[in-house]
Enzyme design. Structure first.
Site, PDB file in Angstrom:
ATOM      1  N   HIS A 362      38.074  32.532  44.144  1.00  0.00           N
ATOM      2  CA  HIS A 362      38.261  33.994  44.180  1.00  0.00           C
ATOM      3  C   HIS A 362      38.672  34.593  42.852  1.00  0.00           C
ATOM      4  O   HIS A 362      38.945  35.791  42.776  1.00  0.00           O
ATOM      5  CB  HIS A 362      39.329  34.374  45.204  1.00  0.00           C
ATOM      6  CG  HIS A 362      38.951  34.082  46.611  1.00  0.00           C
ATOM      7  ND1 HIS A 362      38.397  35.026  47.456  1.00  0.00           N
ATOM      8  CD2 HIS A 362      39.029  32.948  47.330  1.00  0.00           C
ATOM      9  CE1 HIS A 362      38.175  34.479  48.631  1.00  0.00           C
ATOM     10  NE2 HIS A 362      38.547  33.208  48.585  1.00  0.00           N
ATOM     11  N   LYS A 550      44.944  49.403  45.298  1.00  0.00           N
ATOM     12  CA  LYS A 550      44.717  47.957  45.172  1.00  0.00           C
ATOM     13  C   LYS A 550      45.949  47.348  44.522  1.00  0.00           C
ATOM     14  O   LYS A 550      46.829  48.087  44.081  1.00  0.00           O
ATOM     15  CB  LYS A 550      43.476  47.685  44.322  1.00  0.00           C
ATOM     16  CG  LYS A 550      43.442  48.470  42.997  1.00  0.00           C
ATOM     17  CD  LYS A 550      42.188  48.177  42.204  1.00  0.00           C
ATOM     18  CE  LYS A 550      40.962  48.913  42.677  1.00  0.00           C
ATOM     19  NZ  LYS A 550      39.965  48.078  43.293  1.00  0.00           N
ATOM     20  N   ARG A 551      46.033  46.006  44.470  1.00  0.00           N
ATOM     21  CA  ARG A 551      47.136  45.374  43.752  1.00  0.00           C
ATOM     22  C   ARG A 551      47.205  45.927  42.337  1.00  0.00           C
ATOM     23  O   ARG A 551      46.174  46.297  41.776  1.00  0.00           O
ATOM     24  CB  ARG A 551      46.883  43.866  43.625  1.00  0.00           C
ATOM     25  CG  ARG A 551      47.079  43.058  44.847  1.00  0.00           C
ATOM     26  CD  ARG A 551      46.881  41.573  44.537  1.00  0.00           C
ATOM     27  NE  ARG A 551      45.503  41.212  44.297  1.00  0.00           N
ATOM     28  CZ  ARG A 551      45.050  40.567  43.226  1.00  0.00           C
ATOM     29  NH1 ARG A 551      45.890  40.220  42.250  1.00  0.00           N
ATOM     30  NH2 ARG A 551      43.792  40.244  43.104  1.00  0.00           N
ATOM     31  N   LYS A 556      42.662  45.361  36.545  1.00  0.00           N
ATOM     32  CA  LYS A 556      42.123  46.388  37.446  1.00  0.00           C
ATOM     33  C   LYS A 556      42.199  47.783  36.814  1.00  0.00           C
ATOM     34  O   LYS A 556      41.617  48.741  37.290  1.00  0.00           O
ATOM     35  CB  LYS A 556      42.864  46.367  38.776  1.00  0.00           C
ATOM     36  CG  LYS A 556      42.627  45.064  39.556  1.00  0.00           C
ATOM     37  CD  LYS A 556      43.431  45.025  40.843  1.00  0.00           C
ATOM     38  CE  LYS A 556      43.303  43.720  41.588  1.00  0.00           C
ATOM     39  NZ  LYS A 556      42.078  43.609  42.401  1.00  0.00           N
ATOM     40  N   THR A 658      36.888  44.209  47.544  1.00  0.00           N
ATOM     41  CA  THR A 658      36.452  44.506  48.914  1.00  0.00           C
ATOM     42  C   THR A 658      36.857  45.929  49.274  1.00  0.00           C
ATOM     43  O   THR A 658      36.227  46.552  50.127  1.00  0.00           O
ATOM     44  CB  THR A 658      37.080  43.518  49.924  1.00  0.00           C
ATOM     45  OG1 THR A 658      38.463  43.351  49.607  1.00  0.00           O
ATOM     46  CG2 THR A 658      36.379  42.184  49.908  1.00  0.00           C
ATOM     47  N   LYS A 662      34.954  49.237  51.406  1.00  0.00           N
ATOM     48  CA  LYS A 662      35.569  50.084  52.440  1.00  0.00           C
ATOM     49  C   LYS A 662      35.372  51.559  52.103  1.00  0.00           C
ATOM     50  O   LYS A 662      35.076  52.376  52.976  1.00  0.00           O
ATOM     51  CB  LYS A 662      37.066  49.750  52.567  1.00  0.00           C
ATOM     52  CG  LYS A 662      37.320  48.336  53.072  1.00  0.00           C
ATOM     53  CD  LYS A 662      38.751  47.851  52.866  1.00  0.00           C
ATOM     54  CE  LYS A 662      38.798  46.330  52.972  1.00  0.00           C
ATOM     55  NZ  LYS A 662      40.022  45.729  52.432  1.00  0.00           N
TER      56      LYS A 662
HETATM   57  C1  26W Z   1      48.048  31.388  41.915  1.00  0.00           C
HETATM   58  C2  26W Z   1      48.612  32.416  42.768  1.00  0.00           C
HETATM   59  C3  26W Z   1      47.727  33.523  43.172  1.00  0.00           C
HETATM   60  C4  26W Z   1      47.797  34.004  44.439  1.00  0.00           C
HETATM   61  C5  26W Z   1      47.021  35.071  44.841  1.00  0.00           C
HETATM   62  C6  26W Z   1      46.843  34.103  42.287  1.00  0.00           C
HETATM   63  C7  26W Z   1      46.074  35.174  42.661  1.00  0.00           C
HETATM   64  C8  26W Z   1      46.152  35.662  43.947  1.00  0.00           C
HETATM   65  C9  26W Z   1      45.310  36.849  44.329  1.00  0.00           C
HETATM   66  C10 26W Z   1      46.165  37.795  45.058  1.00  0.00           C
HETATM   67  C11 26W Z   1      44.031  36.407  44.974  1.00  0.00           C
HETATM   68  C12 26W Z   1      43.114  37.541  45.407  1.00  0.00           C
HETATM   69  O1  26W Z   1      43.443  38.359  46.232  1.00  0.00           O
HETATM   70  N1  26W Z   1      41.889  37.570  44.880  1.00  0.00           N
HETATM   71  C13 26W Z   1      40.905  38.575  45.259  1.00  0.00           C
HETATM   72  O2  26W Z   1      40.101  38.016  46.293  1.00  0.00           O
HETATM   73  C14 26W Z   1      39.210  38.970  46.822  1.00  0.00           C
HETATM   74  C15 26W Z   1      38.468  38.335  47.966  1.00  0.00           C
HETATM   75  O3  26W Z   1      37.519  37.443  47.507  1.00  0.00           O
HETATM   76  C16 26W Z   1      38.259  39.492  45.758  1.00  0.00           C
HETATM   77  O4  26W Z   1      37.494  40.515  46.314  1.00  0.00           O
HETATM   78  C17 26W Z   1      39.032  40.016  44.560  1.00  0.00           C
HETATM   79  O5  26W Z   1      38.126  40.339  43.529  1.00  0.00           O
HETATM   80  C18 26W Z   1      40.041  38.971  44.090  1.00  0.00           C
HETATM   81  O6  26W Z   1      40.874  39.499  43.076  1.00  0.00           O
END
Ligand code: 26W
Length: 824
Positions: A362, A550-551, A556, A658, A662
């Site tokens: 991801h 979003k986060r 971003k 995503t 939406k």
């Molecule tokens: C290593 C710890 C960690 C934990 C969570 C690193 C990064 C994360 C993010 C919160 C992961 C995340 O949410 N990634 C997102 O996944 C979505 C679903 O595939 C994608 O649409 C987003 O582009 C991606 O940032």
């Protein structure tokens, strides 16, 4: 309470009695002395009754038919609320709505009493939740598996413009949807010493001095839309193995015992909001091993129960999915179980393991590709370490065969190298399929990040573009739009989303457009009301609603958005008559606790909001709103009200996104870079119906490589960007040098050694320009509404039903559930 005079059907009358019955039997209340929270619980209990019957029947049938199942392992499930969604999926919304109305209550307000299950950070967790909905709707047997975090992602408050994190105690008032299964508890071992001994019947493993933790499962039923099956989200909760024996301890020992117990239970205490620099590493690794080990032990025990102890069909009947690297430790854990507990040899265990596991990546952000320090891994999980070393040794032999003595390449591909255990390489070396979450992202994996693995096994790689469930994100979030769509093209689009294409011709139908615009205005009014009540800001529902939720992450580029707002503000200040269509900029974002710069950007947004909203020169033409505590339920309210969807990440860095989907499905127009799924969105809707700007992925790569164009050169030659960057440090926004860090990182670079790493300065001009185009386009309302309708019409590809069908064809190979003929 005003009881409305409502004619109830016979079934509704019975439902009303049931709700009142639950109120009195479970909570000792009558309608008169019940709170909305009581009513919520009584209603939830009634819905549960319906679900339980189906759950029992489905599970019985599943045991009989031995249909293949997928176990979706994910560190996050961002479920949001369940009541409204379950009612929708069970087609009970109308009944509950009517019955509650007849009691003088509103379903909407009752639903509001449920706490969001916020067991995730963002996209990855919400994707997992959408997948469960789609799997169940498509009647594919699945388990979601994760941790029952006592505290979800923190609750965000904004105090003096700054993010303050409060605990999200989502279980405080109980969880109506979970059922504990303590009889299926599992034990997980940490630390200690491991001894392997050869015996007549093979090898045996003995442990000493381990810390044992008990995992207790809690099951949440997952309903699909008009589905005959009920899948399960199984969440594991950690307990100390031994309870305190107070009499056995001296006072000092007692304190130590209490501490040990708290340590054990800390494993399922809290979700780490982590997408910047990981901290709390050891606990995170403990959490990962804990839920993975519980899940796999249970999966194998259950399989043996259903197959008379025979594991020979395991790889035919089970698929396990690794959602990002967080559950990757499942690979050596599976090897451990098959070898140490089931007595298999390495080759047999490896054959099964590699057939079962698949992995989705991801992110390509290097700081998010998990690597564990070797010594931590070894100390915490000594047996898993041994097995990982052996996987790595065998991998090295394979790599040397393929790449000779190219040490650099081999080191880059090994699981254990340079003092770290590389979890992505573990997945690449052992999963039978690896997928990216959009076309562009998969291309980058194949040609860049995982290139050498791709060259080794190109057949392993697949591109599966993410999706969203239209049930929650359109039907539930936007019933007004849903009704209009159904009235126009008939039923069925919520499961066959490509049918939405039938809306396209209506883009040219003025009467339809008028109704469509009316729905949008209604959703804007609802959001305006929320903003008035929660932020105390009056926003004009006739202004453009321009939304970025979003986060919070530098890639971003919320910073680009707010710098542009500062630019507009500055223009107004210099020329109060300048023509700008009234514009409401809406933000919602949580920043990871330890991500200082992300928090500074939140402060900047709030400071700019204060400045802009209260300046008489602006006179309401632009308003800036930061909605605190963004999460699933708020998204359901905000997204349907948006007209512009900001998807402005640095090209190449957003794996998919995503949220973008939406917004599109709810008729917002996207302003975006050619990144992640935006690329495919622009292909679906046509380049005339989306606003694309900025550098593309190769341009970003080259700018990073050569440092050209240099941000300082742009600063020197472009007075707009110069002015805006100066505003960061000249006291316009904040009296002191609060924002010097942002200024510095954009122009001179930070510890990463690179100025403007995310191309904010480099893309600024292009972003200003596209917004001028948008401003003009919005004034041609007919054309705008046409584009908005076409966005909905061509969004169907982004249904998670399509995504799940692709996973099933390319990865899992499950069969649709067959309902028993006699209903038994
Ligand atoms: C290593 C710890 C960690 C934990 C969570 C690193 C990064 C994360 C993010 C919160 C992961 C995340 O949410 N990634 C997102 O996944 C979505 C679903 O595939 C994608 O649409 C987003 O582009 C991606 O940032």
């Amino acid at each position: 309470m005003i009881h409305q005079d409502i004619e109830l059907t016979e079934a509704q009358k019975i439902l009303k009695e049931e709700i009142l019955g639950k109120l009195s039997r479970h909570y000792g209340r009558t309608l008169e002395d019940a709170t909305d929270a009581h009513i919520y619980k009584a209603a939830a209990l009634c819905v549960r009754d319906v679900i339980m019957e189906r759950w029992i029947q489905y599970r019985r049938q599943q045991r009989k038919t031995q249909n293949k199942e997928v176990f979706y392992l994910s560190f996050e499930f961002l479920m949001g609320r369940a009541l409204g969604n379950n009612l929708l999926n069970l087609e009970l919304t109308k009944d509950y709505d009517q019955v509650l109305k007849s009691m003088g209550l509103s379903l909407y307000e009752i639903e509001d009493k449920e706490a969001d299950a916020g067991l995730g950070n963002g996209g990855l967790g919400r994707l997992a939740a959408c997948f469960l909905d789609s799997l169940t709707t498509l009647e594919l047997p699945a388990f979601g598996c994760s941790i029952r975090y006592e505290y979800g992602l923190f609750k965000q408050r904004i105090v003096d413009g700054e993010q303050v994190e409060l605990p999200d105690n989502w279980l405080n008032d109980g969880n109506m949807w979970e059922i504990a299964a303590p009889e299926e508890s599992m034990i997980v071992r940490f630390g200690g010493k491991v001894f392997t001994e050869s015996t007549d019947s093979g090898m045996s493993v003995r442990y000493e001095d381990t810390t044992n933790i008990v995992g207790i499962p809690y099951d949440m039923p997952i309903c699909g839309y008009k589905s005959n099956i009920v899948n399960t989200l199984r969440l594991w909760s950690a307990r100390a193995e031994k309870d305190l024996d107070i009499s056995a301890f001296s006072e000092g020992e007692l304190m130590k015992a209490v501490e040990d117990k708290a340590m054990a239970e800390s494993i399922s205490k809290v979700l780490y909001p982590e997408d910047s620099n990981p901290e709390g590493k050891a606990l995170r690794l403990r959490q990962q091993y804990f839920f993975v080990s519980c899940t796999l032990q249970w999966m194998i025990q259950r399989f043996k129960r259903h197959h008379n102890g025979d594991l020979s069909k395991l790889s035919e009947l089970v698929a396990v999915h690794i959602n990002d690297t967080h559950p990757a430790i499942a690979v050596p854990e599976m090897m451990r179980i098959l070898m140490d507990e089931e007595g298999m040899g390495w080759d047999e265990a490896w054959d099964i393991t590699t057939k079962i596991f698949a992995y989705t990546n991801h992110t390509i952000m290097s700081e998010a590709l998990e690597k564990w320090p070797m010594d931590l891994f070894m100390r915490l999980l000594p047996r898993i370490w041994m097995i990982t070393v052996e996987i790595n040794r065998r991998l090295q032999i394979r790599l040397e065969e393929a790449y000779g003595n190219d040490i650099g390449k081999i080191n880059y591909m090994l699981i254990i190298a340079n003092g770290y255990v590389n979890m992505a390489n573990l997945c690449l070396a052992s999963c039978h399929k690896v997928n990216g979450v959009s076309k562009l992202h998969t291309d980058i994996l194949q040609n860049d990040v995982f290139r050498d693995y791709y060259n080794l096994n190109p057949e392993k790689f697949v591109a599966i573009t993410n999706g969203i469930t239209y049930r929650r994100w359109v039907r539930l979030a936007n019933p007004e739009l849903s009704d209009l769509i159904t009235k126009t093209i008939g039923k069925g689009w919520e499961t066959n989303c490509e049918e939405l294409k039938a809306l396209a011709p209506f883009a040219d139908d003025a009467a339809f457009r008028e109704q469509f615009a009316k729905v949008k205005l209604e959703k804007k009014k609802q959001l305006a009301k929320y903003i008035q009540e929660n932020n105390g800001i009056e926003v004009d529902p006739n202004s453009i609603f321009d939304v970025q939720v979003k986060r919070l992450h530098e890639y971003k580029r919320q910073l680009l958005n707010i710098l542009h707002i500062m630019y507009l503000y500055d223009r107004i200040k210099h020329n109060p008559k300048v023509e700008i269509h009234p514009h409401t900029f809406i933000f919602g974002a949580k920043a990871a606790r330890a991500y200082t710069r992300a928090k500074l950007i939140i402060k900047l947004i709030n400071d700019v909001a204060k400045m802009v909203n209260n300046d008489p020169d602006v006179n309401g033409r632009i308003k800036v709103v930061f909605i605190e505590n963004y999460g699933v339920s708020l998204a359901q309210m905000i997204i349907p009200a948006a007209e512009i969807s900001e998807q402005i990440s640095t090209a190449g860095l957003e794996a998919s996104g995503t949220g973008n989907m939406k917004f599109m499905a709810n008729g917002a127009l996207t302003v975006g870079t050619l990144d992640g799924a935006n690329v495919e969105m622009s292909e679906c809707v046509g380049i005339d119906n989306i606003f694309i700007f900025g550098m593309n992925t190769p341009e970003v790569k080259s700018a990073l490589q050569y440092g050209r164009p240099a941000p300082q050169d742009i600063y020197a030659s472009n007075s707009d960007i110069r002015r805006v960057l100066e505003m960061l440090i000249d006291g316009t926004v904040s009296g002191n040098k609060t924002y010097y860090d942002l200024y510095q990182s954009l122009l001179f670079g930070d510890r990463s050694g690179c100025a403007d790493r995310y191309m904010v300065v480099r893309d600024f001009e292009s972003y200003v320009h596209i917004h001028q185009i948008i401003d003009k386009a919005y004034r041609a309302q007919d054309e705008w509404q046409k584009k908005a309708v076409l966005n909905v019409a061509y969004s169907g590809f982004f249904s998670s039903d399509r995504t799940i069908s692709e996973y099933n064809e390319k990865v899992w190979r499950l069969n649709k559930y067959k309902k028993p003929k006699n209903g038994k």
